[in-house]
Design a protein around this motif. Structure first.
Motif, PDB file in Angstrom:
ATOM      1  N   THR A  46       1.341   3.106   2.904  1.00 37.98           N
ATOM      2  CA  THR A  46       0.691   2.694   4.150  1.00 37.98           C
ATOM      3  C   THR A  46       1.653   1.982   5.112  1.00 37.98           C
ATOM      4  OG1 THR A  46      -1.296   1.599   4.977  1.00 37.98           O
ATOM      5  CG2 THR A  46      -0.052   0.397   3.304  1.00 37.98           C
ATOM      6  N   LYS A 101       2.047   9.973   5.141  1.00 37.74           N
ATOM      7  CA  LYS A 101       1.978   8.807   4.250  1.00 37.74           C
ATOM      8  C   LYS A 101       3.367   8.611   3.640  1.00 37.74           C
ATOM      9  CE  LYS A 101      -0.922   6.482   0.918  1.00 37.74           C
ATOM     10  NZ  LYS A 101      -2.313   6.211   0.599  1.00 37.74           N
ATOM     11  N   ASP A 130      -7.357   5.840   6.638  1.00 38.45           N
ATOM     12  CA  ASP A 130      -8.282   6.985   6.628  1.00 38.45           C
ATOM     13  C   ASP A 130      -9.127   7.000   5.355  1.00 38.45           C
ATOM     14  OD1 ASP A 130      -6.054   7.698   5.108  1.00 38.45           O
ATOM     15  OD2 ASP A 130      -5.621   9.538   6.223  1.00 38.45           O
ATOM     16  N   GLY A 131      -8.611   6.395   4.290  1.00 39.06           N
ATOM     17  CA  GLY A 131      -9.450   6.220   3.108  1.00 39.06           C
ATOM     18  C   GLY A 131     -10.460   5.116   3.351  1.00 39.06           C
ATOM     19  N   GLU A 132     -10.002   4.022   3.886  1.00 43.31           N
ATOM     20  CA  GLU A 132     -10.897   2.910   4.193  1.00 43.31           C
ATOM     21  C   GLU A 132     -12.068   3.378   5.050  1.00 43.31           C
ATOM     22  OE1 GLU A 132      -9.357  -0.009   6.921  1.00 43.31           O
ATOM     23  OE2 GLU A 132     -10.862  -1.487   6.388  1.00 43.31           O
ATOM     24  N   GLY A 157      -7.841  -6.414   0.822  1.00 41.79           N
ATOM     25  CA  GLY A 157      -7.780  -6.023  -0.582  1.00 41.79           C
ATOM     26  C   GLY A 157      -8.940  -5.127  -0.934  1.00 41.79           C
ATOM     27  N   TYR A 181      -3.992  10.529   3.113  1.00 40.30           N
ATOM     28  CA  TYR A 181      -4.284  10.346   1.685  1.00 40.30           C
ATOM     29  C   TYR A 181      -4.743   8.934   1.358  1.00 40.30           C
ATOM     30  CZ  TYR A 181      -1.910  14.766   1.268  1.00 40.30           C
ATOM     31  OH  TYR A 181      -1.560  16.074   1.419  1.00 40.30           O
ATOM     32  N   HIS A 193      -3.237  -3.693   1.689  1.00 41.89           N
ATOM     33  CA  HIS A 193      -2.274  -3.549   0.587  1.00 41.89           C
ATOM     34  C   HIS A 193      -0.866  -3.334   1.133  1.00 41.89           C
ATOM     35  CE1 HIS A 193      -4.571   0.201   1.236  1.00 41.89           C
ATOM     36  NE2 HIS A 193      -3.426   0.824   1.152  1.00 41.89           N
TER      37      HIS A 193
HETATM   38  C1  LIG Z   1     -13.576  -1.035  -1.637  1.00 41.65           C
HETATM   39  C2  LIG Z   1     -12.322  -0.588  -2.322  1.00 41.65           C
HETATM   40  N1  LIG Z   1     -12.374   0.460  -3.174  1.00 41.65           N
HETATM   41  C3  LIG Z   1     -11.255   0.879  -3.799  1.00 41.65           C
HETATM   42  C4  LIG Z   1     -10.068   0.267  -3.602  1.00 41.65           C
HETATM   43  C5  LIG Z   1      -8.818   0.717  -4.338  1.00 41.65           C
HETATM   44  N2  LIG Z   1      -7.833   1.274  -3.358  1.00 41.65           N
HETATM   45  C6  LIG Z   1      -6.771   0.581  -2.953  1.00 41.65           C
HETATM   46  S1  LIG Z   1      -5.867   1.409  -1.816  1.00 41.65           S
HETATM   47  C7  LIG Z   1      -6.912   2.723  -1.850  1.00 41.65           C
HETATM   48  C8  LIG Z   1      -6.669   3.912  -0.959  1.00 41.65           C
HETATM   49  C9  LIG Z   1      -6.656   3.505   0.444  1.00 41.65           C
HETATM   50  O1  LIG Z   1      -6.442   4.590   1.277  1.00 41.65           O
HETATM   51  P1  LIG Z   1      -6.272   4.381   2.821  1.00 41.65           P
HETATM   52  O2  LIG Z   1      -7.343   3.527   3.368  1.00 41.65           O
HETATM   53  O3  LIG Z   1      -6.126   5.718   3.401  1.00 41.65           O
HETATM   54  O4  LIG Z   1      -4.951   3.525   2.934  1.00 41.65           O
HETATM   55  P2  LIG Z   1      -3.443   4.019   2.974  1.00 41.65           P
HETATM   56  O5  LIG Z   1      -3.435   5.509   2.881  1.00 41.65           O
HETATM   57  O6  LIG Z   1      -2.955   3.556   4.289  1.00 41.65           O
HETATM   58  O7  LIG Z   1      -2.780   3.385   1.826  1.00 41.65           O
HETATM   59  C10 LIG Z   1      -7.944   2.505  -2.769  1.00 41.65           C
HETATM   60  C11 LIG Z   1      -9.000   3.497  -3.070  1.00 41.65           C
HETATM   61  C12 LIG Z   1     -10.058  -0.845  -2.740  1.00 41.65           C
HETATM   62  N3  LIG Z   1      -8.943  -1.550  -2.521  1.00 41.65           N
HETATM   63  N4  LIG Z   1     -11.180  -1.232  -2.105  1.00 41.65           N
END
Ligand SMILES: Cc1ncc(C[n+]2csc(CCOP(=O)(O)OP(=O)(O)O)c2C)c(N)n1
Ligand SMILES: [Mg+2]
Length: 799
Positions: free
Chosen positions: A63, A297, A178-180, A151, A213, A93
């Motif tokens: 990220t 990514k 994009d996951g968030e 977090g 991703y 993170h």
């Molecule tokens: C609510 C929640 N579920 C699961 C996680 C575990 N987790 C940490 S990073 C991540 C992926 C995040 O993806 P994204 O938001 O796209 O961030 P990036 O690609 O920028 O790392 C997950 C599932 C978390 N931190 N918070």
């Protein structure tokens, strides 16, 4: 590279020196990688050796390049336009990325003087990251400029909107992963643009980072066709600006040009929207800009490791090269990776950032890492609080005057809102009126920028109340508002506050961790008012009957949590007044909204509140000078009423029975003083609860909670707690109490059974009480309401 925009040309309107932005970006990337990997040789003066590598490789690279890119570009924007920008990193993170930028800003060394701005400082910066005794891997309270840990994913955008409220000059740049974006809270947060007033509030600039991703999967929004993506955000009421590039070895300078242009365009739109709203009577809801940044990514990291693609894939999420100390090939790749940023152009021989970077470094409090709003306690001013006395229920005619506690509070909150028109807000998920706090609408409205209809009530473009049917959004808005130095209250049905269990956790952890950061100033406490509680769910049933949030809350640090169960309206007033004066806590207040007796004058309520627990001589039948036969304690408004009625039953039926009546308003008083700051020293506890007499405790919530709290106290083995036993349905209030064995008859029976001298002598009385329960249940079943014997009961006490 494709730079597309909505329906406008994205001309390069900035004169920003792109090569400086690129240098800042490279420097931040370098410092990010250094934090993840190195414990020596920070400036690569020598070839890297295994000894330079940390024993545990922790952190998230994937990220970070986008977080760094956005930070660098925002810096130049701030310098160009003299903006106040709060940076929120949804993918928190990427902590090392944010820390890297704050070190380049100079703020990090100012706030943590042990981490200098030179090469030694750089090494210390690297070594402390994710190390025992060092700093965490996320954008924690120790990260300058952050109000958002990130977090637990999902809360960035709602925090951004909360921060923007009543901050008319602020721009909150919010990076959304994009996951968030797949989380429920984030998905709902896009709608908060319907609550932001361009005249009186700041702006939120969402930047959705489509890096494609998550940890191990593609992100949904990165895998829908571009027109669908753009339509989605147009549908949410935004103007999306798409910046896309960095794939297939594309020159980053092209992306810099597009990103600079996109930000410039967005900033210009924001300033036009503000100007329009602040200089005319325009009533339209603005279409705020947002940026969609599609970049690989782990961009600029290793392309391939051990034959597998890494850059631009999910494999770059954490540490792309995992075996650096053991594998010479990985070590060489790490060195090549770090050298690709050309550190010799970025840091001088002493390891200080080169002067060229300073041309896009904002100064002083304009730095995102030093923005006062990001350390809200710096801006916090005490609320101007009306005295609770001004709204008190007058009981001079005698105890028991009927009042609806939350309605009384609503009147007082109206005064709070009137006296603090820019620094206090009431948030709720559509229940402010249902919870009978609607007295506040006498002085303010519900802020709403959506379309209004003639049938709407109390909706306005500006108002102190915000309601949206998502407990998550309500919680997040309040958190963002508090962390940027303001005050507020959240109200909710008691049962559904569980929806935010996890957000409560995260806020409690933030507050707890912030206590150890010397430069973080205290912020106003987060206070929940939970009403429409388990015992009075007249319209609803089992689904709405759940007092378990309290069990959840008490597990958090005693430094942070406080729980109050005011037994009447006056007690609720003084409890709220107290909570609004506290800092850095989470206060939970549970109070009913139904007509109920007011037992204490406001003066007594104050004394009771200050003690947190008191013997109510006037409610008991204790004989002065001798130990009572039993102690009858209560916590919660309905259990208190039932317990008092039980005393009356016992008094009338058992001549000379000596029952001490105790009420607990501050639940944490039940712990010992070494467990919780509000806990009671054993001697004090013993003098109230005795060391050997039976204690019958009528409790609002689950009985085990009282045992959990009081287990270390001397007389705990004699505690017998009655409370919610998970029996519920849509029925009358008294039937609910009987279903859970918390009604006055059951309490009286419990007292008789627990007093050894009475147990055998009053069997027929016990039978009579049981028969009364049957009679009252039959009455309720037949008539559909409780018997007047119950509803007409009044406190006829001597006090
Ligand atoms: C609510 C929640 N579920 C699961 C996680 C575990 N987790 C940490 S990073 C991540 C992926 C995040 O993806 P994204 O938001 O796209 O961030 P990036 O690609 O920028 O790392 C997950 C599932 C978390 N931190 N918070
Ligand atoms: Mg992602």
């Amino acid at each position: 590279m494709t730079t597309s925009a909505t329906d406008h040309e994205l001309a390069l309107t900035t004169d920003a020196p792109l090569h400086v932005i690129d240098a800042w970006w490279r420097a931040a990337n370098y410092l990010t990688v250094g934090q993840i990997y190195l414990r020596g040789n920070p400036m690569l003066r020598e070839p890297l050796t295994a000894a330079d590598i940390k024993p545990r490789l922790l952190g998230h690279w994937g990220t970070s390049p986008a977080l760094n890119l956005i930070y660098a570009h925002l810096n130049q924007l701030i310098v160009r336009r003299s903006l106040d920008v709060l940076y929120i990193a949804g993918p928190g993170h990427g902590g090392p990325a944010i820390v890297a930028n704050t070190w380049l800003d100079g703020t990090y060394s100012e706030l943590f003087p042990l981490i200098a701005k030179d090469g030694d400082g750089m090494l210390d910066l690297f070594r402390q990251f994710s190390a025992p005794g060092g700093i965490p891997s996320h954008a924690s309270p120790g990260t300058p400029g952050s109000i958002h840990e990130g977090g637990e994913l999902g809360y960035s955008l709602v925090h951004a909107y909360g921060a923007a409220l009543d901050n008319p000059e602020l721009v909150v740049a919010c990076v959304v992963g994009d996951g968030e974006a797949e989380t429920g809270t984030l998905a709902a947060s896009w709608h908060l643009n319907k609550f932001l007033n361009p005249e009186t509030d700041g702006a939120v600039l969402p930047i959705l980072n489509l890096n494609g991703y998550k940890i191990a999967n593609p992100a949904v929004l990165a895998r829908i066709p571009e027109p669908e993506l753009l339509e989605l955000f147009r549908g949410y009421g935004y103007e999306p600006i798409l910046v896309s590039g960095g794939f297939d070895d594309e020159d980053p300078m092209v992306v810099h040009a597009a990103m600079a242009a996109a930000l410039e365009y967005a900033a210009e739109r924001i300033s036009q929207i503000r100007l329009e709203a602040r200089s005319s009577e325009s009533a339209s809801r603005p279409t705020w800009p947002m940026i969609i940044l599609r970049t690989p990514k782990g961009w600029t990291g290793p392309k391939e490791v051990d034959g597998l693609p890494v850059e631009g894939t999910w494999r770059s999420h954490q540490v792309p090269l995992a075996k650096v100390a053991e594998n010479p090939e990985h070590l060489a790749m790490l060195e090549a990776w770090m050298r690709s940023y050309r550190p010799e152009e970025l840091f001088d021989n002493d390891g200080r950032a080169m002067p060229v970077l300073s041309s896009i470094r904002p100064s002083g409090a304009k730095r995102m890492s030093a923005l006062p709003a990001s350390n809200g306690g710096l801006l916090l001013r005490d609320l101007v609080l009306p005295l609770a006395e001004t709204r008190a229920v007058d009981i001079s005619a005698g105890r028991g005057v009927t009042a609806e506690a939350t309605r009384v509070l609503g009147g007082w909150l109206a005064d709070v809102a009137r006296l603090n028109p820019h620094t206090f807000r009431l948030f709720g998920p559509d229940e402010t009126a249902s919870n009978r706090l609607d007295g506040i609408y006498a002085v303010t409205d519900k802020q709403w920028l959506g379309i209004t209809e003639p049938t709407d009530e109390h909706l306005a473009r500006e108002g102190r109340v915000i309601e949206i049917l998502s407990e998550n959004l309500v919680e997040g808005l309040l958190e963002g508002y508090l962390l940027t130095g303001r005050h507020g209250l959240m109200n909710s049905y008691e049962a559904f506050i569980h929806v935010v269990d996890s957000m409560f956790n995260q806020h409690a952890k933030w507050l707890e961790a912030a206590r150890d950061i010397p430069w973080r100033r205290p912020v106003a406490s987060l206070t929940y008012l939970l009403s429409s509680h388990v015992w009075r769910q007249d319209h609803n049933g089992f689904s709405h009957q759940d007092p378990g949030f309290l069990n959840h809350v008490v597990n958090k640090s005693p430094d942070i949590v406080r729980v109050y169960l005011p037994p009447d309206a006056n007690s609720l007033l003084v409890t709220a007044e107290h909570c609004f004066n506290t800092r850095d806590y989470i206060n939970v207040i549970v109070a009913g909204k139904q007509p109920a007796p007011t037992f204490m004058s406001i003066t007594e309520a104050r004394t009771h509140g200050a003690r947190g627990i008191s013997i109510w001589d006037w409610a008991g039948t204790e004989h002065p000078g001798t130990a009572p036969d039993a102690v009858l304690a209560s916590a919660g408004d309905v259990p208190t009423l039932e317990a008092m009625a039980a005393v009356r039953l016992l008094h009338d039926a058992i001549p000379g029975i000596s029952v001490r009546f105790v009420n607990v308003v501050d639940l944490m008083r039940l712990q010992t003083s070494d467990q919780h700051p509000h806990g009671m020293p054993s001697a004090d506890f013993d003098s109230i609860f005795t060391t050997s007499k039976p204690v019958i405790f009528a409790f609002h919530g689950y009985p085990t909670l009282i045992h959990q709290l009081a287990y270390k106290q001397t007389n705990h083995t004699n505690f017998h707690v009655l409370g919610f036993r998970e029996k519920g349905t849509t029925t009358t209030p008294f039937d609910m109490l009987m279903m859970n064995d918390l009604d006055r008859y059951r309490i009286a029976i419990e007292v008789i059974r627990r007093i050894p001298s009475l147990e055998d002598r009053y069997s027929s009385l016990v039978e009579f009480f049981e028969d009364e329960r049957s009679r009252l249940r039959a009455y309720a079943y037949e008539h559909g309401e409780d018997s007047p014997d119950v509803t007409g009961w009044e406190w006829l006490g001597k006090g």
